[in-house]
Write a protein that holds these residues in place. Structure first.
Motif, mmCIF file in Angstrom:
data_model
loop_
_atom_site.group_PDB
_atom_site.id
_atom_site.type_symbol
_atom_site.label_atom_id
_atom_site.label_comp_id
_atom_site.label_asym_id
_atom_site.label_seq_id
_atom_site.Cartn_x
_atom_site.Cartn_y
_atom_site.Cartn_z
ATOM 1 N N GLN A 100 0.836 -1.199 0.000
ATOM 2 C CA GLN A 100 0.000 0.000 0.000
ATOM 3 C C GLN A 100 0.875 1.255 0.000
ATOM 4 O O GLN A 100 0.621 2.202 -0.753
ATOM 5 N N TYR A 101 1.926 1.262 0.811
ATOM 6 C CA TYR A 101 2.834 2.416 0.867
ATOM 7 C C TYR A 101 3.499 2.646 -0.485
ATOM 8 O O TYR A 101 3.562 3.778 -0.968
ATOM 9 N N VAL A 102 3.992 1.589 -1.103
ATOM 10 C CA VAL A 102 4.673 1.718 -2.398
ATOM 11 C C VAL A 102 3.700 2.214 -3.464
ATOM 12 O O VAL A 102 4.049 3.054 -4.285
ATOM 13 N N MET A 103 2.477 1.726 -3.454
ATOM 14 C CA MET A 103 1.485 2.164 -4.440
ATOM 15 C C MET A 103 1.130 3.635 -4.243
ATOM 16 O O MET A 103 0.949 4.374 -5.212
ATOM 17 N N GLU A 104 1.054 4.059 -2.996
ATOM 18 C CA GLU A 104 0.733 5.468 -2.725
ATOM 19 C C GLU A 104 1.864 6.395 -3.173
ATOM 20 O O GLU A 104 1.617 7.547 -3.514
ATOM 21 N N HIS A 105 3.090 5.883 -3.137
ATOM 22 C CA HIS A 105 4.253 6.705 -3.492
ATOM 23 C C HIS A 105 4.909 6.226 -4.786
ATOM 24 O O HIS A 105 6.088 6.488 -5.028
ATOM 25 N N ALA A 106 4.159 5.592 -5.636
ATOM 26 C CA ALA A 106 4.708 4.994 -6.856
ATOM 27 C C ALA A 106 5.326 6.027 -7.786
ATOM 28 O O ALA A 106 6.316 5.744 -8.462
ATOM 29 N N THR A 107 4.771 7.219 -7.803
ATOM 30 C CA THR A 107 5.285 8.225 -8.730
ATOM 31 C C THR A 107 6.632 8.782 -8.288
ATOM 32 O O THR A 107 7.421 9.228 -9.124
ATOM 33 N N THR A 108 6.929 8.707 -6.994
ATOM 34 C CA THR A 108 8.191 9.265 -6.495
ATOM 35 C C THR A 108 9.262 8.209 -6.220
ATOM 36 O O THR A 108 10.435 8.559 -6.067
ATOM 37 N N LEU A 109 8.893 6.956 -6.168
ATOM 38 C CA LEU A 109 9.859 5.885 -5.855
ATOM 39 C C LEU A 109 10.464 5.305 -7.125
ATOM 40 O O LEU A 109 9.782 5.111 -8.122
ATOM 41 N N VAL A 116 10.804 -0.322 -2.218
ATOM 42 C CA VAL A 116 10.443 -1.286 -3.264
ATOM 43 C C VAL A 116 11.189 -2.594 -3.031
ATOM 44 O O VAL A 116 10.625 -3.687 -3.166
ATOM 45 N N LEU A 117 12.468 -2.485 -2.670
ATOM 46 C CA LEU A 117 13.254 -3.689 -2.388
ATOM 47 C C LEU A 117 12.674 -4.458 -1.190
ATOM 48 O O LEU A 117 12.633 -5.682 -1.185
ATOM 49 N N GLU A 118 12.220 -3.714 -0.184
ATOM 50 C CA GLU A 118 11.591 -4.352 0.983
ATOM 51 C C GLU A 118 10.293 -5.043 0.573
ATOM 52 O O GLU A 118 10.000 -6.146 1.041
#
Length: 160
Positions: A100-109, A116-118
Motif C-alpha cells: 500500500q505504501y509503495v502504491m501510494e508513493h509509486a510516482t516518487t519511488l 520497493v526492495l523491501e
C-alpha cells in the motif's frame, strides 16, 4: 535324565535368546511412545526408525511402530503448520502495508528504492511461507488418508 534336563535347559536358553530382541524392540517402542506423549516428535520418529532397522524380525513391534510413526509425523506436521501459519499471516500483513505504501508513493519511488526492495523481499518471504504451508497441508492430508486406509483394511480383516 541328566541329558534330558540339559536338553530342556538348552531349549529354554535358546527360547530366551530368541525373545530378547523382541523385548528390546518393545523397549524401544515404549520409549518412542513416551517421547510422543511428551510432544518430542522427532525423538519418537528417530526411535521408530531405529527399531525398524535394528529389529527387522520384530514384526508385531514394527507394526505398532508404523502406527506410532504416522501419529508422530502427523502431530509434528500439525505443530509446524501452526507455526508457519502464524508467520505467514504476519508477513502477509507487513507485505500488504508495504504494498500500500509503495502504491501510494509509486510516482516518487524508483525501482531500486529501499521501500520497493523491501516489498520484493516481503513478497518472496510470503511466497516461500505459502509453499511451506501448502506442503504441510498436503502432508497432513496424506497421513490422514493413509490412516483411514489402514483402519478400513483392519475392519475388513476383522470381518473375515
Amino acid at each position: 535324565m541328566k541329558k534330558m534336563l540339559y536338553a530342556i535347559a538348552i531349549l529354554l536358553a535358546a527360547a530366551a535368546c530368541s525373545q530378547q530382541p523382541e523385548h528390546q524392540a518393545q523397549a524401544l517402542l515404549d520409549e518412542a511412545r513416551t517421547a510422543l506423549e511428551q510432544n518430542e516428535y522427532q525423538t519418537a520418529l528417530t526411535l521408530v526408525d531405529s527399531l525398524s532397522r535394528t529389529y527387522p524380525k520384530a514384526f508385531d513391534q514394527r507394526h505398532e511402530a508404523l502406527k506410532l510413526k504416522q501419529e508422530a509425523a502427523l502431530k509434528q506436521a500439525q505443530q509446524e503448520l501452526a507455526a508457519v501459519d502464524s508467520m505467514l499471516e504476519a508477513v502477509k500483513r507487513r507485505h500488504d502495508a508495504q504494498h500500500q505504501y509503495v502504491m501510494e508513493h509509486a510516482t516518487t519511488l524508483k525501482n531500486d528504492a529501499p521501500e520497493v526492495l523491501e516489498l520484493n523481499r516481503l513478497r518472496l518471504q510470503r511466497d516461500s511461507l505459502q509453499v511451506a504451508f501448502d506442503a504441510l497441508c498436503g502432508k497432513i492430508k496424506y497421513i490422514h488418508r493413509k490412516q483411514e486406509q489402514q483402519a478400513e483394511d483392519a475392519n475388513q480383516q476383522e470381518k473375515r
